[in-house]
Motif scaffolding. Structure first.
Motif, PDB file in Angstrom:
ATOM      1  N   LYS A  11       0.740  -1.321   0.128  1.00 10.84           N
ATOM      2  CA  LYS A  11      -0.068  -0.134   0.058  1.00 10.84           C
ATOM      3  C   LYS A  11       0.999   1.320   0.058  1.00 10.84           C
ATOM      4  O   LYS A  11       1.839   1.189   0.497  1.00 10.84           O
ATOM      5  N   GLU A  12       0.352   2.330  -0.707  1.00 13.80           N
ATOM      6  CA  GLU A  12       0.971   3.522  -0.524  1.00 13.80           C
ATOM      7  C   GLU A  12       0.201   4.714  -0.039  1.00 13.80           C
ATOM      8  O   GLU A  12       0.724   5.676   0.250  1.00 13.80           O
ATOM      9  N   GLU A  13      -1.065   4.531   0.165  1.00 13.22           N
ATOM     10  CA  GLU A  13      -1.933   5.428   0.755  1.00 13.22           C
ATOM     11  C   GLU A  13      -3.193   4.619   1.226  1.00 13.22           C
ATOM     12  O   GLU A  13      -3.769   3.437   0.825  1.00 13.22           O
ATOM     13  N   ILE A  14      -3.891   5.384   2.057  1.00 17.06           N
ATOM     14  CA  ILE A  14      -5.331   4.812   2.768  1.00 17.06           C
ATOM     15  C   ILE A  14      -6.426   5.858   2.699  1.00 17.06           C
ATOM     16  O   ILE A  14      -5.973   7.071   3.069  1.00 17.06           O
ATOM     17  N   PHE A  15      -7.419   5.249   2.538  1.00 15.91           N
ATOM     18  CA  PHE A  15      -8.624   6.255   2.400  1.00 15.91           C
ATOM     19  C   PHE A  15      -9.221   6.350   3.837  1.00 15.91           C
ATOM     20  O   PHE A  15      -9.164   5.018   4.610  1.00 15.91           O
ATOM     21  N   ILE A  16      -9.503   7.161   4.801  1.00 10.76           N
ATOM     22  CA  ILE A  16     -10.015   7.465   5.698  1.00 10.76           C
ATOM     23  C   ILE A  16     -11.110   7.991   5.716  1.00 10.76           C
ATOM     24  O   ILE A  16     -11.452   9.096   5.501  1.00 10.76           O
ATOM     25  N   PRO A  17     -12.623   7.437   5.922  1.00  9.54           N
ATOM     26  CA  PRO A  17     -13.812   7.857   5.895  1.00  9.54           C
ATOM     27  C   PRO A  17     -14.370   8.844   7.149  1.00  9.54           C
ATOM     28  O   PRO A  17     -15.153   8.488   7.808  1.00  9.54           O
ATOM     29  N   TYR A  18     -13.793   9.915   7.088  1.00 14.64           N
ATOM     30  CA  TYR A  18     -13.954  10.874   8.210  1.00 14.64           C
ATOM     31  C   TYR A  18     -14.098  12.207   7.730  1.00 14.64           C
ATOM     32  O   TYR A  18     -13.140  12.808   6.817  1.00 14.64           O
ATOM     33  N   ILE A  19     -15.290  13.246   7.806  1.00 18.98           N
ATOM     34  CA  ILE A  19     -15.309  14.102   7.274  1.00 18.98           C
ATOM     35  C   ILE A  19     -15.467  15.481   8.311  1.00 18.98           C
ATOM     36  O   ILE A  19     -15.489  16.654   7.782  1.00 18.98           O
ATOM     37  N   GLU A  20     -15.165  15.405   9.431  1.00 21.54           N
ATOM     38  CA  GLU A  20     -15.296  16.304  10.331  1.00 21.54           C
ATOM     39  C   GLU A  20     -13.718  16.962  10.467  1.00 21.54           C
ATOM     40  O   GLU A  20     -13.044  16.942   9.862  1.00 21.54           O
ATOM     41  N   VAL A  43      -1.179  12.740  12.529  1.00 20.42           N
ATOM     42  CA  VAL A  43       0.122  11.874  13.119  1.00 20.42           C
ATOM     43  C   VAL A  43      -0.020  10.484  12.928  1.00 20.42           C
ATOM     44  O   VAL A  43      -0.990   9.803  13.129  1.00 20.42           O
ATOM     45  N   CYS A  44       0.905   9.844  12.139  1.00 16.77           N
ATOM     46  CA  CYS A  44       0.844   8.485  11.969  1.00 16.77           C
ATOM     47  C   CYS A  44       1.548   7.757  13.162  1.00 16.77           C
ATOM     48  O   CYS A  44       2.722   8.145  13.364  1.00 16.77           O
ATOM     49  N   LEU A  45       1.176   7.251  14.077  1.00 13.41           N
ATOM     50  CA  LEU A  45       1.834   6.581  15.148  1.00 13.41           C
ATOM     51  C   LEU A  45       2.702   5.708  14.858  1.00 13.41           C
ATOM     52  O   LEU A  45       3.618   5.401  15.830  1.00 13.41           O
ATOM     53  N   ASN A  46       2.682   5.018  13.779  1.00 11.82           N
ATOM     54  CA  ASN A  46       3.697   4.093  13.296  1.00 11.82           C
ATOM     55  C   ASN A  46       5.125   4.639  13.012  1.00 11.82           C
ATOM     56  O   ASN A  46       6.030   3.997  13.440  1.00 11.82           O
ATOM     57  N   THR A  47       4.960   5.974  12.673  1.00 14.42           N
ATOM     58  CA  THR A  47       6.481   6.608  12.604  1.00 14.42           C
ATOM     59  C   THR A  47       6.313   7.811  13.306  1.00 14.42           C
ATOM     60  O   THR A  47       7.642   8.423  13.276  1.00 14.42           O
ATOM     61  N   GLN A  48       5.322   8.284  14.056  1.00 15.19           N
ATOM     62  CA  GLN A  48       5.497   9.276  14.932  1.00 15.19           C
ATOM     63  C   GLN A  48       5.500  10.611  14.062  1.00 15.19           C
ATOM     64  O   GLN A  48       6.662  11.748  14.631  1.00 15.19           O
ATOM     65  N   THR A  49       5.231  10.705  12.829  1.00 22.71           N
ATOM     66  CA  THR A  49       5.472  11.760  12.112  1.00 22.71           C
ATOM     67  C   THR A  49       4.287  12.251  11.375  1.00 22.71           C
ATOM     68  O   THR A  49       3.249  11.411  11.530  1.00 22.71           O
ATOM     69  N   GLU A  50       4.098  13.450  11.173  1.00 24.92           N
ATOM     70  CA  GLU A  50       2.948  14.140  10.509  1.00 24.92           C
ATOM     71  C   GLU A  50       2.993  13.744   9.397  1.00 24.92           C
ATOM     72  O   GLU A  50       3.889  13.578   8.549  1.00 24.92           O
ATOM     73  N   VAL A  51       1.694  13.485   8.423  1.00 22.76           N
ATOM     74  CA  VAL A  51       1.634  12.676   7.197  1.00 22.76           C
ATOM     75  C   VAL A  51       1.007  13.897   6.187  1.00 22.76           C
ATOM     76  O   VAL A  51       0.056  14.614   6.795  1.00 22.76           O
ATOM     77  N   GLU A  52       1.122  13.495   4.938  1.00 24.88           N
ATOM     78  CA  GLU A  52       0.377  14.551   3.837  1.00 24.88           C
ATOM     79  C   GLU A  52      -1.047  13.593   3.750  1.00 24.88           C
ATOM     80  O   GLU A  52      -0.943  12.525   3.717  1.00 24.88           O
ATOM     81  N   ASN A  81     -11.784  14.993   0.433  1.00 22.32           N
ATOM     82  CA  ASN A  81     -12.747  15.072  -0.683  1.00 22.32           C
ATOM     83  C   ASN A  81     -14.019  15.134   0.244  1.00 22.32           C
ATOM     84  O   ASN A  81     -13.970  15.103   1.479  1.00 22.32           O
ATOM     85  N   GLU A  82     -15.157  15.155  -0.192  1.00 14.96           N
ATOM     86  CA  GLU A  82     -16.542  15.180   0.377  1.00 14.96           C
ATOM     87  C   GLU A  82     -16.781  13.768   1.199  1.00 14.96           C
ATOM     88  O   GLU A  82     -17.768  13.637   2.003  1.00 14.96           O
ATOM     89  N   LYS A  83     -15.985  12.591   0.874  1.00 18.23           N
ATOM     90  CA  LYS A  83     -16.221  11.484   1.594  1.00 18.23           C
ATOM     91  C   LYS A  83     -15.203  10.987   2.725  1.00 18.23           C
ATOM     92  O   LYS A  83     -15.360  10.362   3.353  1.00 18.23           O
ATOM     93  N   GLY A  84     -13.831  11.914   2.471  1.00 22.52           N
ATOM     94  CA  GLY A  84     -13.010  11.580   3.766  1.00 22.52           C
ATOM     95  C   GLY A  84     -11.679  11.969   3.308  1.00 22.52           C
ATOM     96  O   GLY A  84     -11.625  13.086   2.367  1.00 22.52           O
ATOM     97  N   ILE A  85     -10.653  11.412   3.756  1.00 17.48           N
ATOM     98  CA  ILE A  85      -9.340  11.770   3.771  1.00 17.48           C
ATOM     99  C   ILE A  85      -8.532  10.946   2.903  1.00 17.48           C
ATOM    100  O   ILE A  85      -8.559   9.376   3.211  1.00 17.48           O
ATOM    101  N   ILE A  86      -7.644  10.845   2.232  1.00 15.67           N
ATOM    102  CA  ILE A  86      -6.461  10.273   1.398  1.00 15.67           C
ATOM    103  C   ILE A  86      -5.358  10.632   2.226  1.00 15.67           C
ATOM    104  O   ILE A  86      -4.559  11.635   1.790  1.00 15.67           O
ATOM    105  N   VAL A  87      -4.685   9.584   2.797  1.00 19.52           N
ATOM    106  CA  VAL A  87      -3.491   9.798   3.350  1.00 19.52           C
ATOM    107  C   VAL A  87      -2.465   8.938   2.672  1.00 19.52           C
ATOM    108  O   VAL A  87      -2.478   7.754   2.430  1.00 19.52           O
TER     109      VAL A  87
END
Length: 466
Positions: free
Chosen positions: A412-421, A427-436, A440-446
């Motif tokens: 995987k290179e990216e993950i979709f998170i269905p969160y719109i708030e 921050v990704c806890l796996n690496t403890q770094t802020e991520v890009e 969109n209207e359905k959520g977040i692509i990380v």
């Protein structure tokens, strides 16, 4: 008359438990406590998330299902691994004599407690006695116990198993829940051959309590005395966890549990009571067994699920992997529940190596990612598109947990998170770094950060700071 009543009880009881597995109460049967101390304890309970449950008793020597093979009404499913050339009465006699060979000389309560803490468990649920009536504490109301004159373990320094185990877990800062079976198939005030049924026994008493009120009262006093013994002589008890849901007022088996719990709560302030499947004011949380509800429940709950295939010790059992347990835990926590993960100790007093290996893997993951599990509450949309959500509302943190049933994360290179708030950053806890990310209207692509392979491949965990 007696036969008709018993048949009716059997039909009612089938709805409560099937092949040893209990159903669980529905939300509409839940009664919220009115005692502020109990309500406060429920918040503590909801913070814990993970319990180590243990079914241990004389039955562990046989490697069969705990207690159930004693019930003639449950013979079809519970005696499938017992030599059928042995008569039911001979088997029951052999089973009840297991106290004479129970001698777990390799029992190390303080080692168990250390391993439990390292694995990420927060409280213990331990079988003080199962339906067979064998007591794992030094009760003064029966000699059928680990400290009894016929039990070789009576001379061991840890013979009062509950006393030492509870103290060991408390020293590690872990909570204590005392499992107690309301049925007792060893005591003659519950099962006795002198009544009409003779030697044939089902899960309930061998007589109609309405027709034999003095006999039933004798059993009630015995049971209440044992409950009070545990609740007042064994240090702080956070939860009393009652099994045998067929022992209920609705089918004429009223042990008047409420009055004894109220008495204990004079000393154990706010102690929780889980009177399974009964509903009402003394079932402070509900207990799905070997299953997880399909959706969040609006009441406190805890799923009791085996790490292996059996609640009691089973020879050459197969245990769930750390990945399977973490995925299960995430699913439960996202729906607002706790996981009571059961391990059956060996007859010699050790924990099985397969279970220990899984515990070590659990501990590694929870040591790194525990903040998304412990002390969290539900967060909509709960679980969607493979992503589970939890939150710490006061801290302004929402956790998005994408679990993996296999090593598919590596591609995987990216993950979709269905969160719109709205939120400030991720921050990704796996690496403890802020991520890009993009929205969109359905959520977040990380965009996934690069990381070393290891325990974190069980899940990607993101903290959305609001």
């Amino acid at each position: 008359m007696l036969e008709e009543v018993n048949l009716e009880q059997n039909e009612d009881e089938k709805e409560i438990v099937s092949q040893g597995v209990h159903n669980y109460s529905q939300e509409e049967d839940y009664v919220w406590p009115t005692d502020d101390r109990v309500l406060k304890k429920l918040e503590w309970f909801k913070d814990q998330k993970l319990a180590l449950m243990m079914h241990w008793g004389a039955y562990s020597q046989l490697g069969i299902v705990e207690s159930w093979a004693l019930s003639d009404a449950d013979a079809e499913w519970s005696r499938n691994c017992i030599d059928w050339d042995v008569s039911a009465e001979e088997f029951k006699n052999q089973y009840f004599n297991l106290n004479k060979s129970f001698n777990p000389v390799r029992f190390q309560p303080y080692k168990w407690a250390e391993m439990a803490k390292d694995a990420g468990f927060k409280y213990l649920i331990f079988t003080t006695k199962h339906h067979d009536g064998f007591c794992m504490w030094d009760t003064k109301y029966t000699d059928y116990k680990t400290t009894g004159k016929d039990c070789p373990f009576r001379t061991h320094k840890y013979a009062d198993i509950c006393a030492h185990l509870f103290e060991a877990f408390r020293r590690q800062g872990l909570g204590i829940a005392a499992y107690f079976s309301k049925a007792d198939w060893h005591i003659d005030s519950y099962w006795s051959e002198k009544y009409a049924r003779g030697k044939y026994q089902w899960r309930g008493p061998s007589y109609d309590p309405l027709e034999e009120p003095e006999e039933w009262e004798r059993f009630v006093q015995f049971t209440q005395n044992q409950i009070k013994e545990i609740g007042t002589n064994y240090g702080q008890i956070d939860i009393m966890w009652f099994d045998a849901g067929w022992v209920t007022k609705e089918i004429s088996q009223d042990i008047r549990l409420g009055e004894v719990i109220d008495e204990i709560r004079k000393y154990q302030k706010g102690m929780l009571c889980a009177d399974r499947t009964i509903g009402g004011p003394y079932e402070n949380y509900v207990t799905p067994e070997q299953c997880v509800p399909d959706k969040p429940l609006n009441v406190p709950w805890e799923s009791c699920i085996t790490m292996g295939t059996s609640f009691s010790f089973k020879y050459e059992d197969e245990y769930k992997s750390p990945r399977e347990i973490i995925c299960l835990l995430v699913d439960i926590v996202a729906k607002g529940g706790n996981l009571a993960l059961n391990i059956g100790p060996q007859p010699d007093g050790r924990l099985p190596q397969g279970a220990i290996k899984t515990m070590e893997g659990m501990g590694q993951w929870l040591n790194k990612f525990g903040e998304c599990i412990y002390e969290t509450r539900v967060c909509a949309p709960y679980k969607k598109d493979g992503v589970a959500f939890t939150q710490k509302e006061k801290e302004g943190k929402v956790y998005a947990i994408h679990t993996y049933t296999d090593e598919s994360i590596l591609s995987k290179e990216e993950i979709f998170i269905p969160y719109i708030e709205e939120f400030k950053n991720i921050v990704c806890l796996n690496t403890q770094t802020e991520v890009e990310y993009t929205k969109n209207e359905k959520g977040i692509i990380v965009k996934l950060p690069k990381e070393e392979q290891g325990i974190s491949t069980i899940a990607h965990v993101f903290c959305l700071n609001r």
